[in-house]
Design a protein around this motif. Structure first.
Motif, PDB file in Angstrom:
ATOM      1  N   GLY A 262       0.841  -1.184   0.000  1.00 21.92           N
ATOM      2  CA  GLY A 262       0.000   0.000   0.000  1.00 21.92           C
ATOM      3  C   GLY A 262       0.880   1.239   0.000  1.00 21.92           C
ATOM      4  N   ALA A 263       0.273   2.387  -0.189  1.00 24.98           N
ATOM      5  CA  ALA A 263       1.042   3.632  -0.213  1.00 24.98           C
ATOM      6  C   ALA A 263       1.685   3.897   1.142  1.00 24.98           C
ATOM      7  N   ILE A 264       2.810   4.539   1.100  1.00 22.55           N
ATOM      8  CA  ILE A 264       3.500   4.927   2.329  1.00 22.55           C
ATOM      9  C   ILE A 264       3.225   6.400   2.610  1.00 22.55           C
ATOM     10  N   TRP A 265       2.703   6.662   3.797  1.00 17.07           N
ATOM     11  CA  TRP A 265       2.447   8.010   4.278  1.00 17.07           C
ATOM     12  C   TRP A 265       3.231   8.214   5.574  1.00 17.07           C
ATOM     13  N   LYS A 266       3.497   9.461   5.872  1.00 13.32           N
ATOM     14  CA  LYS A 266       4.159   9.746   7.125  1.00 13.32           C
ATOM     15  C   LYS A 266       3.364  10.787   7.909  1.00 13.32           C
ATOM     16  N   THR A 267       3.584  10.779   9.208  1.00 12.13           N
ATOM     17  CA  THR A 267       2.901  11.720  10.093  1.00 12.13           C
ATOM     18  C   THR A 267       3.832  12.905  10.382  1.00 12.13           C
ATOM     19  N   ASN A 268       3.356  14.090  10.089  1.00 13.34           N
ATOM     20  CA  ASN A 268       4.138  15.301  10.342  1.00 13.34           C
ATOM     21  C   ASN A 268       4.034  15.696  11.813  1.00 13.34           C
ATOM     22  N   PRO A 269       4.934  16.580  12.258  1.00 11.22           N
ATOM     23  CA  PRO A 269       4.897  17.016  13.663  1.00 11.22           C
ATOM     24  C   PRO A 269       3.564  17.616  14.081  1.00 11.22           C
ATOM     25  N   ASP A 270       2.862  18.210  13.134  1.00 12.02           N
ATOM     26  CA  ASP A 270       1.573  18.811  13.488  1.00 12.02           C
ATOM     27  C   ASP A 270       0.425  17.809  13.454  1.00 12.02           C
ATOM     28  N   GLY A 271       0.763  16.496  13.191  1.00 12.89           N
ATOM     29  CA  GLY A 271      -0.255  15.452  13.158  1.00 12.89           C
ATOM     30  C   GLY A 271      -0.846  15.217  11.797  1.00 12.89           C
ATOM     31  N   SER A 272      -0.521  16.072  10.851  1.00  6.52           N
ATOM     32  CA  SER A 272      -1.051  15.854   9.496  1.00  6.52           C
ATOM     33  C   SER A 272      -0.314  14.703   8.827  1.00  6.52           C
ATOM     34  N   ARG A 273      -0.928  14.138   7.786  1.00  6.22           N
ATOM     35  CA  ARG A 273      -0.344  12.998   7.063  1.00  6.22           C
ATOM     36  C   ARG A 273       0.148  13.455   5.713  1.00  6.22           C
ATOM     37  N   GLU A 274       1.311  12.937   5.311  1.00  8.31           N
ATOM     38  CA  GLU A 274       1.926  13.344   4.059  1.00  8.31           C
ATOM     39  C   GLU A 274       2.276  12.121   3.219  1.00  8.31           C
ATOM     40  N   PHE A 275       1.880  12.136   1.947  1.00  8.74           N
ATOM     41  CA  PHE A 275       2.177  11.043   1.011  1.00  8.74           C
ATOM     42  C   PHE A 275       3.685  10.958   0.765  1.00  8.74           C
ATOM     43  N   VAL A 276       4.225   9.746   0.829  1.00  9.27           N
ATOM     44  CA  VAL A 276       5.665   9.553   0.616  1.00  9.27           C
ATOM     45  C   VAL A 276       5.928   8.822  -0.702  1.00  9.27           C
ATOM     46  N   SER A 277       5.307   7.662  -0.880  1.00  8.02           N
ATOM     47  CA  SER A 277       5.526   6.904  -2.118  1.00  8.02           C
ATOM     48  C   SER A 277       4.363   5.963  -2.354  1.00  8.02           C
ATOM     49  N   ASN A 278       4.261   5.543  -3.597  1.00 11.64           N
ATOM     50  CA  ASN A 278       3.138   4.702  -4.004  1.00 11.64           C
ATOM     51  C   ASN A 278       3.301   3.257  -3.539  1.00 11.64           C
ATOM     52  N   GLY A 279       2.157   2.595  -3.465  1.00 10.69           N
ATOM     53  CA  GLY A 279       2.161   1.162  -3.260  1.00 10.69           C
ATOM     54  C   GLY A 279       2.014   0.456  -4.593  1.00 10.69           C
ATOM     55  N   SER A 280       1.438  -0.731  -4.588  1.00  9.04           N
ATOM     56  CA  SER A 280       1.207  -1.448  -5.837  1.00  9.04           C
ATOM     57  C   SER A 280       0.138  -0.748  -6.656  1.00  9.04           C
ATOM     58  N   TYR A 281       0.370  -0.692  -7.948  1.00 10.02           N
ATOM     59  CA  TYR A 281      -0.603  -0.074  -8.853  1.00 10.02           C
ATOM     60  C   TYR A 281      -1.933  -0.818  -8.786  1.00 10.02           C
ATOM     61  N   PHE A 282      -1.891  -2.114  -8.413  1.00 14.90           N
ATOM     62  CA  PHE A 282      -3.088  -2.951  -8.448  1.00 14.90           C
ATOM     63  C   PHE A 282      -3.748  -3.092  -7.083  1.00 14.90           C
ATOM     64  N   ASN A 283      -3.234  -2.387  -6.068  1.00 16.64           N
ATOM     65  CA  ASN A 283      -3.862  -2.423  -4.751  1.00 16.64           C
ATOM     66  C   ASN A 283      -5.274  -1.834  -4.873  1.00 16.64           C
ATOM     67  N   PRO A 284      -6.310  -2.586  -4.524  1.00 16.51           N
ATOM     68  CA  PRO A 284      -7.675  -2.063  -4.674  1.00 16.51           C
ATOM     69  C   PRO A 284      -7.909  -0.755  -3.926  1.00 16.51           C
ATOM     70  N   ASN A 285      -7.111  -0.519  -2.899  1.00 14.80           N
ATOM     71  CA  ASN A 285      -7.261   0.729  -2.147  1.00 14.80           C
ATOM     72  C   ASN A 285      -6.480   1.877  -2.774  1.00 14.80           C
ATOM     73  N   GLY A 286      -5.812   1.580  -3.879  1.00 15.12           N
ATOM     74  CA  GLY A 286      -5.010   2.623  -4.511  1.00 15.12           C
ATOM     75  C   GLY A 286      -3.947   3.146  -3.573  1.00 15.12           C
ATOM     76  N   ASN A 287      -3.772   4.430  -3.535  1.00 11.70           N
ATOM     77  CA  ASN A 287      -2.792   5.051  -2.636  1.00 11.70           C
ATOM     78  C   ASN A 287      -3.465   5.676  -1.421  1.00 11.70           C
ATOM     79  N   ALA A 288      -4.621   5.154  -1.068  1.00  9.75           N
ATOM     80  CA  ALA A 288      -5.360   5.697   0.071  1.00  9.75           C
ATOM     81  C   ALA A 288      -4.589   5.507   1.363  1.00  9.75           C
ATOM     82  N   ASP A 289      -4.841   6.406   2.302  1.00  6.40           N
ATOM     83  CA  ASP A 289      -4.213   6.327   3.614  1.00  6.40           C
ATOM     84  C   ASP A 289      -5.248   5.809   4.607  1.00  6.40           C
TER      85      ASP A 289
END
Length: 1001
Positions: A366-393
C-alpha cells in the motif's frame, strides 16, 4: 551332467508351473527317474531338489496365466493377487511428490512395500533411497513366471523379506521370435494403454541369447471426468471448493479494528482494541480489477474446485530392454549374464498453487504516508498499482498509544493488504525421468564327489538408477514479493513498472493477482508471458542410487539318511547401497512454494553368511509318507547399526499321498534405509492434523495448558486459513518439516504359517490348500507424527514435547512450525488365512479350469508408540484394510479357441464419518478409542473380467477382452485410501476394453 539336461530341467519347471497353478504346490511326476532330473531351486530355499514342494506357501503365476489376463504390466498382475495390499504411491495419488512417484511397488499383506523383497532370477531388484523396489522396470514380455513366497525369508535372503518375497523369473533358452501388441482404453474414451514388445532368441549346443524389448505408454484419466472423483464430496458439489480461487481476492478489512456506533474503538475486557475479522472481496467479472469499486464480497461463485485440474490416473511412458545370455564354458561350468535397461517417464498435474500472501510474507504494498509534527499525514511513495485501495491512507490516529498484546509493542499500521490467488493458469506439473541399468554376471556349475551332486554359483550384480525430476508451476517467493510490491504506470511508456518514480526496479514485472479469465487486462496477469517467466522458476532435482552385490553359494547333500539325502546350502554375500537425492537449490532454500527439503545422501555396507539344512526324517511309512524338517540361519553385519542373526524353521509332513501338512517359523528384519538414516528434512502439509486446543473438536479445549498458549475461543485452521469443520483433522495451511534419524535400529519380525495341501486321488485335477499365517513386526520405523507431539504436549502434559513446535500470534496462534523425525516404536500385527483351489477337467467340449484364491484377514492392529497406556489401532475391516480379497478365474479352451472369466472381490469396510452426515453406524463403539466413533459402512465390491482369444493359422494369437466388464464403481471412500480422491486407489476406474495380438515367427 549340468549342461546336458537343459531340456529335462525346463520340463520340470513347466510341470511345476502347470501343477502348481495358484497354490504353489506340485507333485513329482516320476520319482523313480529322479536321478536323471536337474534339481530345481524354488523361491524360499537355496537347496536345489527334485521335489518342488516346500514347507512354505508359494504362489506361482505362469506365463500362460499372465497372457490370459487383461493387465499389461507385471505390477498390475501382482497388485491383483489376493495377498496384495493397497497400492503404494498409486497413480490415483497425484499429490505424491517423492522420488518414487511414477514407479510401481507391491505391498504384500498390507505391511508396506518396503517389507516385501523383490528378486529377479533370485537376485535383488535395486532400491530407492527410501527402500522401494520399482517392479515396473521389468518388461512383462521377458517374464517366464512369477513366484510369490507368502512367508518371511530373511534367513535366506536377508533384509526386507518380512511380509514375503516376489521372485520374477525371466525367459531363457528362447528360440525364435515373437512380437506383441496390446492396446485398450476405458469406456469413457480416455486412459489409453499401449504396449509394443518384441522377443528374440537363439540357442546352440553351448549357449543361448534371449532378448526382450518393450515400449509401454499410459494416458491420463482426469478426475473431473468421473462423477465419483469430480468432487471431494460427491454428496455436496462445491462444498469443498477452495476460497483461494482462480479470480483472486483480498481482505478489505486489513489492519482495521472494530468500532462502536459512535465511531470509537471497540475494546475487549482487557482494554485492548479488537481487530476486525477478515472480509474477502473478489473482482467483478469483466471489470478492470482495479479499485475497490470493482470488487464485491466473495461468494461461492468466486471459489474453485482444485480437482478440475487434477489427474485421477497419472500418465507414464516406459522403454525397457532385457538380455539374458548363457555360455557353457565346460560341461560343468556355465557363464550367465543378465543386462537390463529401463527408461521411465511419468507426469503428474495438480491444480495451480493456492498462494496466500500471509503464508509467504508477500502482502500487496500500500502507499507509504508519514505523520508530520503537526499530526497531518503526508504522502511519501506509491504502493502497488493494483492495490484495490489505490494510494489511500488507512491510518487510524486513535490507535496511537495502544500496545499490541501479541508483540508488546505499539500497533503497526500499514496500508498493505492480504490477498489470495490460485495460480490456475499455470497448473503444477512434475515430470519424472528415471533411467535404470542392471547387470549381473555369474559362473555357475555343478560337480560330483562320489555319488553326490553339488551346485555352486559365484557372481556380481550391479544396479544403478538415475532420476531427474522437473517441477513447474510453483511460485518463486522473492519474485512474488517484488511483483506485488510498489509499482506505478510509467508516463512515458504507459506500462506498469516495479518501484517508485525515479527508482524503477530493473528486471521486476508487476503482477495483478486479481486479473484473469476475462477480468482485468492480459498484461500483468498470469496470462502475460513476462509475468509467468518472472514468477515461476523451473526446478530440477536429481537422484542416484547404486547397488553392488557380490555373492557365492554352494548347495548339495552331505549324507544319505534312511529317509533321503540331507541337503544343505551355504553362502556369503557382500552388498553396498549408496545414493541420495538432491532437490533444486530453490527448493532447498525455501524460496519456492514447492515443499522445501534438504539433500539426502549416504551409504551402507553389509556382509552376510547363511546356512540352510533340509533334513528328511521319515519316508514311505504308514502315517508318514514323508516327514522333512528345514532349518536356516543368516548372520548379517551392517556398518550402520551392527549385526543381527535371523533363523527359520520349517516342517513338511505327508501322512498319506493325498495330503501335505506344512508349517514354518521365521525371524526377519528390515535395515534402516538411506532415507531413514541420512534423509534431509523435507516440508509437508500434514494431513489429518488435530490440534487438541481447538475449542470445537480439541481433546484439551480450554484446558490450563492450552490456555497458556492460545485464547479461550481458539480455532484450528485448515487450508485457506479457515476453521476446520470436522473432528478428523485436516491438511495444515502451513507446511511442517519431517526428517531422519541416524541412530535407527532395524525392524524385527516373526512370522508363522501352518497349512494343508490336499489333492484327492478320487477327483483328478483338483488341488486345495489352506494356510494360516501370522506376522508381527516390532520396532517399526515410524514418523514421530505431529498429532503424537501435540497430544503429548496438551493431553499427556509432557512439557519437553511442547518445545518441538511454535505458534504464530499473527495467524491466530495456529501451529506454524513443527519438526518431527523418525524413531523405532510400536508394532504391526496381522493374522489370517489363505485358501487356494485349482481344478482342471478335460471333456469332449474342451478343457475347463477353475482357480480360486482367497485371503481372509482375521486380525490387523498397528501401534506407532511404545507408550504402554496407548491401545493399538484395530484397522482390520477399515478403509483400505479389507478383511477378504478373493479372485476366481474360470477358463476354457478347445482347439484354436479359448476364453477366460475372472472375478475380483473386495469385502466391505468402514470409515469414520461425521454424525448426522452419511453415517450408517452412528453408534459404533471403537475398542481403540474406548468410545463411540460413528462409522459409515462401505459395501463390498466385485469386478468382472472377460477375455476371448483365437489361435490364427498364421501362428498368431488374437485376444479381445474387458476388465471390469460391467463398469462397476466402488463405494465413495472419503478417507481417500491410497488416493487423493474420495475413491480407493486400488479400484478400477471404469470398464477397460482391450485388444492383444501375438505373432510368433
Amino acid at each position: 551332467m549340468y549342461c546336458k539336461s537343459n531340456k529335462l530341467r525346463d520340463a520340470v519347471v513347466l510341470a511345476l508351473v502347470a501343477g502348481a497353478g495358484t497354490t504353489g504346490t506340485a507333485f513329482a511326476q516320476d520319482t523313480s527317474g529322479a536321478t536323471n532330473l536337474d534339481r530345481i531351486e524354488v523361491t524360499g530355499s537355496r537347496i536345489r531338489q527334485v521335489d518342488v514342494e516346500t514347507a512354505q506357501p508359494v504362489l506361482t503365476i505362469s506365463r500362460a496365466e499372465i497372457e490370459n489376463q487383461g493387465f499389461s504390466s507385471v505390477a498390475d498382475i501382482l497388485q491383483n493377487i489376493s495377498a496384495a495390499g493397497s497400492p503404494t504411491f498409486s497413480r490415483a495419488s497425484p499429490l505424491t511428490s517423492n522420488q518414487e512417484a511414477g514407479g510401481q511397488y507391491i505391498d504384500l499383506r498390507n505391511l508396506g512395500a518396503q517389507r516385501t523383497l523383490v528378486l529377479v532370477n533370485g537376485k535383488r531388484l535395486g532400491i530407492s533411497p527410501a527402500g522401494y523396489q520399482d517392479i515396473s522396470s521389468i518388461p512383462s514380455v521377458i517374464v517366464e513366471r512369477i513366484e510369490v513366497l507368502k512367508d518371511g525369508a530373511s534367513a535366506i535372503y536377508g533384509s526386507d523379506a518380512m511380509a514375503g518375497v516376489i521372485n520374477i523369473i525371466t525367459r531363457k533358452n528362447f528360440d525364435g521370435a515373437e512380437a506383441n501388441v496390446y492396446t485398450g482404453q476405458y469406456g469413457e474414451g480416455d486412459g489409453q494403454k499401449q504396449t509394443y514388445d518384441f522377443m528374440v532368441g537363439f540357442s546352440g549346443e553351448r549357449g543361448s541369447v534371449t532378448m526382450g524389448a518393450e515400449y509401454h505408454k499410459e494416458d491420463p484419466v482426469w478426475a473431473r471426468d468421473r462423477w465419483y472423483t469430480a468432487e471431494a464430496d460427491p454428496r455436496a458439489p462445491g462444498s469443498n471448493n477452495t476460497t483461494v480461487g482462480q479470480w483472486g481476492n483480498y481482505n478489505r478489512l486489513n489492519n482495521q479494528f472494530l468500532r462502536n456506533s459512535d465511531g470509537s474503538l471497540k475494546l475487549d475486557s482487557k482494554g485492548n482494541p479488537q481487530r476486525a475479522g477478515a472480509a474477502w472481496s473478489a473482482p467483478n467479472r469483466g471489470s478492470n480489477a482495479i479499485g475497490s469499486g470493482n470488487f464485491h464480497p466473495q461468494n461461492a461463485n468466486d471459489t474453485s474446485n482444485s480437482i478440475d485440474q487434477m489427474q485421477l490416473l497419472t500418465p507414464l511412458e516406459r522403454r525397457s530392454l532385457f538380455v539374458n545370455t548363457s555360455y557353457d564354458i565346460t560341461d560343468s561350468v556355465r557363464f550367465t549374464s543378465d543386462l537390463a535397461y529401463t527408461k521411465r517417464q511419468s507426469n503428474r498435474q495438480i491444480a495451480g498453487y493456492p498462494l496466500q500472501s500471509t503464508a509467504v510474507g508477500a502482502p500487496m504494498a500500500g502507499a507509504i504516508w508519514k505523520t508530520n509534527p503537526d499530526g497531518s499525514r503526508e504522502f511519501v511513495s506509491n504502493g502497488s498499482y493494483f492495490n484495490p485501495n489505490g494510494n489511500a491512507d488507512l491510518y487510524q490516529p486513535d490507535l496511537v498509544g495502544y500496545i499490541d498484546p501479541a508483540t508488546g509493542k505499539p500497533y503497526t499500521q500499514s496500508n498493505n493488504i492480504d490477498w489470495r490467488r490460485r495460480g490456475w493458469e499455470v497448473p503444477r506439473t512434475t515430470d519424472t525421468t528415471q533411467t535404470t541399468w542392471r547387470f549381473t554376471a555369474a559362473l555357475e556349475g555343478s560337480f560330483e564327489i562320489g555319488d553326490r551332486y553339488f551346485d555352486w554359483d559365484a557372481g556380481y550384480m550391479f544396479n544403478e538408477a538415475d532420476t531427474t525430476i522437473i517441477n513447474n508451476g510453483n511460485f518463486y517467493i522473492p519474485a512474488v514479493r517484488a511483483a506485488v510490491g510498489p509499482s506505478f504506470k510509467d508516463p512515458t511508456t504507459g506500462k506498469i513498472v516495479c518501484g517508485t518514480p525515479g527508482n524503477v526496479i530493473a528486471g521486476c514485472v508487476p503482477w495483478n493477482p486479481f486479473a484473469g479469465f476475462g477480468t482485468g487486462a492480459v498484461a500483468n496477469s498470469l496470462d502475460d508471458p513476462a509475468v509467468r517467466n518472472f514468477l515461476f522458476k523451473e526446478e530440477h532435482a536429481v537422484g542416484k542410487m547404486k547397488t553392488h552385490d557380490y555373492f557365492v553359494n554352494l548347495a548339495g547333500s552331505i549324507i544319505t539318511l534312511p529317509a533321503g539325502d540331507l541337503g544343505f546350502a551355504l553362502g556369503y554375500e557382500h552388498r553396498k547401497e549408496e545414493g541420495g537425492f538432491t532437490p533444486d537449490a530453490i527448493a532447498q532454500s525455501g524460496d519456492s512454494t514447492n515443499l522445501a527439503s534438504g539433500p539426502t545422501y549416504g551409504s551402507y555396507k553389509v556382509d552376510e553368511g547363511y546356512l540352510e539344512l533340509n533334513v528328511p526324517v521319515l519316508a514311505d511309512l504308514p502315517g508318514a509318507k514323508e516327514l522333512t524338517f528345514n532349518a536356516a540361519t543368516r548372520y548379517s553385519k551392517f556398518d550402520t547399526f551392527g549385526n543381527t542373526t535371523n533363523n527359520k524353521f520349517g516342517m513338511k509332513w505327508r501322512p498319506m499321498d493325498d495330503l501335505l501338512v506344512r508349517a514354518t517359523y521365521a525371524e526377519g528384519f528390515r535395515a534402516p534405509t538411506i532415507g531413514d538414516l541420512y534423509g534431509g528434512g523435507s516440508q509437508t502439509f500434514a494431513t489429518g492434523f488435530q490440534d487438541p486446543c481447538d475449542v470445537v473438536y480439541g481433546k484439551a479445549a480450554n484446558s490450563p495448558r492450552c490456555l497458556k498458549d492460545v485464547g479461550a475461543n481458539f480455532r484450528q485452521l485448515k487450508q485457506g486459513f479457515v476453521p476446520i469443520t470436522g473432528p478428523n483433522g485436516n491438511q495444515t495451511p502451513v507446511p511442517f518439516v519431517s526428517g531422519s534419524n541416524i541412530n535407527l535400529q532395524p525392524e524385527m519380525s516373526t512370522s508363522k504359517t501352518i497349512g494343508l495341501v490336499y489333492s484327492p486321488k478320487f477327483v483328478q485335477g483338483l488341488t486345495m490348500a489352506l494356510d494360516w499365517w501370522k506376522v508381527r513386526i516390532d520396532d517399526t520405523v515410524v514418523s514421530d507424527s505431529p498429532n503424537a507431539i501435540m497430544n503429548d504436549c496438551y493431553v499427556n502434559l509432557i512439557e519437553s514435547r511442547c518445545a518441538m513446535f511454535k505458534r504464530d500470534p499473527a495467524q491466530s496462534n495456529i501451529v506454524s512450525e513443527l519438526t518431527y523425525g523418525r524413531r523405532n516404536a510400536g508394532y504391526y500385527l496381522t493374522e489370517g488365512f489363505d485358501f487356494d483351489a485349482n481344478y482342471a477337467l478335460d471333456t469332449d467340449w474342451g478343457r475347463f479350469s477353475a482357480k480360486w484364491a482367497t485371503t481372509y484377514v482375521s486380525k490387523f492392529e498397528i501401534k506407532s508408540t511404545n507408550d504402554a497406556g496407548t491401545k493399538p489401532s484395530q484397522v482390520n475391516g477399515f478403509e483400505e484394510y479389507f478383511r477378504i480379497r478373493s479372485n476366481l478365474s474360470l477358463g476354457w479352451n478347445k482347439g484354436d479357441w479359448s476364453a477366460s472369466y475372472g472375478i475380483r472381490y473386495y469385502s466391505s469396510t468402514k470409515e469414520d464419518c461425521t454424525p448426522g452426515y452419511g453415517c450408517s453406524d452412528p453408534n459404533y463403539f471403537s475398542p481403540t478409542a474406548n468410545k463411540v466413533l460413528p462409522q459409515n459402512r462401505l459395501g463390498a465390491t466385485t469386478f468382472h473380467d472377460v477375455q476371448v482369444s483365437w489361435q490364427a493359422p498364421w501362428n498368431a494369437r488374437i485376444a479381445i477382452g474387458a476388465n471390469n466388464v460391467f463398469n462397476r464403481v466402488g463405494p465413495i471412500m472419503y478417507s481417500q485410501a491410497a488416493s487423493n480422491f474420495s475413491y480407493y486407489g486400488g479400484f478400477d476406474t471404469g470398464r477397460f476394453l482391450y485388444l492383444k495380438y501375438n505373432q510368433k515367427f
